[in-house]
Design a protein around this motif. Structure first.
Motif, PDB file in Angstrom:
ATOM      1  N   LYS A   1      24.520  22.524  34.423  1.00 43.83           N
ATOM      2  CA  LYS A   1      24.753  23.811  35.107  1.00 43.83           C
ATOM      3  C   LYS A   1      26.240  24.183  35.041  1.00 43.83           C
ATOM      4  O   LYS A   1      26.597  25.347  34.821  1.00 43.83           O
TER       5      LYS A   1
ATOM      6  N   ASP B   1      27.253  27.664  33.580  1.00 40.18           N
ATOM      7  CA  ASP B   1      27.708  28.697  34.531  1.00 40.18           C
ATOM      8  C   ASP B   1      29.224  28.787  34.628  1.00 40.18           C
ATOM      9  O   ASP B   1      29.765  29.830  34.960  1.00 40.18           O
ATOM     10  N   GLU B   2      29.921  27.667  34.433  1.00 41.18           N
ATOM     11  CA  GLU B   2      31.370  27.696  34.664  1.00 41.18           C
ATOM     12  C   GLU B   2      32.176  27.578  33.368  1.00 41.18           C
ATOM     13  O   GLU B   2      33.129  28.318  33.165  1.00 41.18           O
TER      14      GLU B   2
ATOM     15  N   THR C   1      35.611  33.837  46.932  1.00 43.13           N
ATOM     16  CA  THR C   1      34.348  34.282  46.319  1.00 43.13           C
ATOM     17  C   THR C   1      33.565  35.080  47.375  1.00 43.13           C
ATOM     18  O   THR C   1      33.698  34.822  48.580  1.00 43.13           O
TER      19      THR C   1
ATOM     20  N   ALA D   1      29.007  46.730  44.200  1.00 41.16           N
ATOM     21  CA  ALA D   1      28.391  45.587  43.504  1.00 41.16           C
ATOM     22  C   ALA D   1      29.459  44.761  42.788  1.00 41.16           C
ATOM     23  O   ALA D   1      30.384  45.302  42.188  1.00 41.16           O
ATOM     24  N   SER D   2      29.287  43.442  42.874  1.00 43.50           N
ATOM     25  CA  SER D   2      30.298  42.523  42.341  1.00 43.50           C
ATOM     26  C   SER D   2      30.116  42.292  40.855  1.00 43.50           C
ATOM     27  O   SER D   2      29.033  41.911  40.416  1.00 43.50           O
ATOM     28  N   PRO D   3      31.202  42.477  40.073  1.00 36.88           N
ATOM     29  CA  PRO D   3      31.127  41.964  38.706  1.00 36.88           C
ATOM     30  C   PRO D   3      31.025  40.433  38.804  1.00 36.88           C
ATOM     31  O   PRO D   3      31.584  39.842  39.725  1.00 36.88           O
ATOM     32  N   ARG D   4      30.338  39.786  37.879  1.00 36.70           N
ATOM     33  CA  ARG D   4      30.073  38.345  37.969  1.00 36.70           C
ATOM     34  C   ARG D   4      31.357  37.526  37.987  1.00 36.70           C
ATOM     35  O   ARG D   4      32.302  37.835  37.252  1.00 36.70           O
ATOM     36  N   GLY D   5      31.398  36.515  38.848  1.00 33.38           N
ATOM     37  CA  GLY D   5      32.489  35.549  38.827  1.00 33.38           C
ATOM     38  C   GLY D   5      33.797  36.035  39.401  1.00 33.38           C
ATOM     39  O   GLY D   5      34.833  35.442  39.155  1.00 33.38           O
ATOM     40  N   ARG D   6      33.795  37.116  40.203  1.00 39.25           N
ATOM     41  CA  ARG D   6      35.050  37.617  40.756  1.00 39.25           C
ATOM     42  C   ARG D   6      35.242  37.132  42.197  1.00 39.25           C
ATOM     43  O   ARG D   6      34.292  36.773  42.877  1.00 39.25           O
TER      44      ARG D   6
ATOM     45  N   TRP E   1      37.997  43.707  43.723  1.00 41.01           N
ATOM     46  CA  TRP E   1      37.496  42.498  43.047  1.00 41.01           C
ATOM     47  C   TRP E   1      38.637  41.943  42.213  1.00 41.01           C
ATOM     48  O   TRP E   1      39.373  42.710  41.572  1.00 41.01           O
TER      49      TRP E   1
END
Ligand SMILES: C[S@@+](CC[C@H](N)C(=O)[O-])C[C@H]1O[C@@H](n2cnc3c(N)ncnc32)[C@H](O)[C@@H]1O
Length: 327
Positions: free
Chosen positions: A17, A21-22, A282, A295-300, A312
């Motif tokens: 994962k 994911d990272e 986060t 809405a959050s952009p991913r990973g911000r 963000w």
């Protein structure tokens, strides 16, 4: 420790994962390595012999980098687990993931410069205190720049969008202090080697900026006091000069405070004081603030002042997407 096949499978899944994911899209080297670790019985067994909170990918990869003097590959990590397991274990028990990213100052600076000056700064979860020196670095936000106030200080690149007022002068900071469960010391070669080992292999800009920030900080080291943000903030606030705007801020810290009740207690203690509260975390850390953001952009990360969402931000300070109304 007795071998538990379910636990080994869970560990393998955790490293897979982490890879997906990272590390994916950020570090091809660590993505590959984490997938290989997930398939390596000897490394999973080694990890299983550590206390559960010490099995994290970032801790293993940082410790192995520190010991080898460069990021390991699967062959050298397998060899280290076979021949230097005690050293690796001792490092993973002694150290924790205390990444200090001074480039996060690029997202804090517009907020700090807009407050009534001068400022007294307290950073909770300060690590080595490099984010306590925002007035000394240089900044390049794309369409605006600020030259470094200290010779040799790094210039942080941060892509800024939206109606944010970018400062034309650094904030005037008359007093500053950090609080950390385990302060790192910019004067200690061991501590600074650990900070460097926590930077991922392909991130040369971050490594160079960290080295420049450390060299600058060594000329006038920031003060970081040992203590818990849940228990030891009030005495530090009492030391701050009363004729300066007191700011309590944190970046990438409150996720380490696992219960939402404890995080709320911390927030209440700051909100009931005279301090301005700046949070850069986060969105999961303060879901009630995130619920009021677009809405959050991913990973911000979510940047907020006194609980009001503003922007963000890139997790390492590489971007600032301001969505709050401008002045
Ligand atoms: C990921 S580092 C971030 C350091 C710095 N804020 C930055 O952005 O570069 C998190 C830091 O928070 C500290 N920390 C975690 N829980 C804490 C607590 N309850 N009280 C004080 N410090 C804490 C850790 O020791 C660590 O140094």
């Amino acid at each position: 420790m007795a071998e538990d096949p379910d636990e080994l499978a869970r560990l393998a899944e955790r490293y897979r994962k982490f890879a997906a994911d990272e590390a994916h899209g950020v570090s091809p080297h660590y993505e590959r390595l984490a997938r290989s670790i997930a398939g390596s019985a000897p490394i999973l067994r080694f990890l299983n012999g550590l206390p559960a909170p010490r099995r994290q990918p970032n801790l293993l990869l940082g410790a192995a980098t520190l010991i080898a003097g460069r990021p390991p590959d699967i062959a050298s990590l397998t060899d280290m687990v076979a021949s230097r397991a005690d050293e690796l274990r001792a490092t993973m028990l002694k150290r924790s993931t205390q990444t200090n990213e001074p480039a996060r100052c690029a997202v804090l600076l517009p907020l700090l410069a807009a407050l009534p000056q001068p400022l007294a700064l307290i950073e909770v979860g300060a690590s080595a205190g490099l984010c306590l020196l925002p007035d000394r670095y240089g900044y390049d936000w794309g369409h605006a720049r600020l030259a470094p106030a200290s010779p040799g200080a790094p210039i942080f690149r941060c892509a800024a969008t939206g109606p944010v007022s970018l400062p034309v002068a650094p904030p005037r900071i008359v007093w500053r202090a950090g609080l950390d469960l385990n302060p790192l010391d910019v004067m200690s070669d061991e501590d600074t080697a650990w900070l460097e080992a926590l930077i991922w292999p392909e991130q040369d800009d971050r490594r160079h900026n960290l080295q420049a920030a450390l060299a600058m900080a060594r000329r006038e080291p920031p003060r970081v006091v040992r203590g818990d943000l849940l228990a030891d903030l009030a005495p530090l606030m009492a030391e701050a000069p009363t004729d300066a705007t007191l700011v309590v801020f944190h970046t990438a810290v409150l996720a380490y405070v696992s219960s939402i009740e404890a995080r709320t207690r911390f927030v209440d203690s700051v909100r009931q004081s005279r301090a301005v509260w700046i949070s850069n975390e986060t969105p999961a850390v303060f879901p009630d603030i995130a619920a009021r953001a677009p809405a959050s952009p991913r990973g911000r990360f979510l940047l907020a002042v006194d609980g009001e969402p503003k922007a963000w931000t890139g997790p390492h300070g590489q971007s600032l997407d301001w969505f709050a109304p401008g002045d």
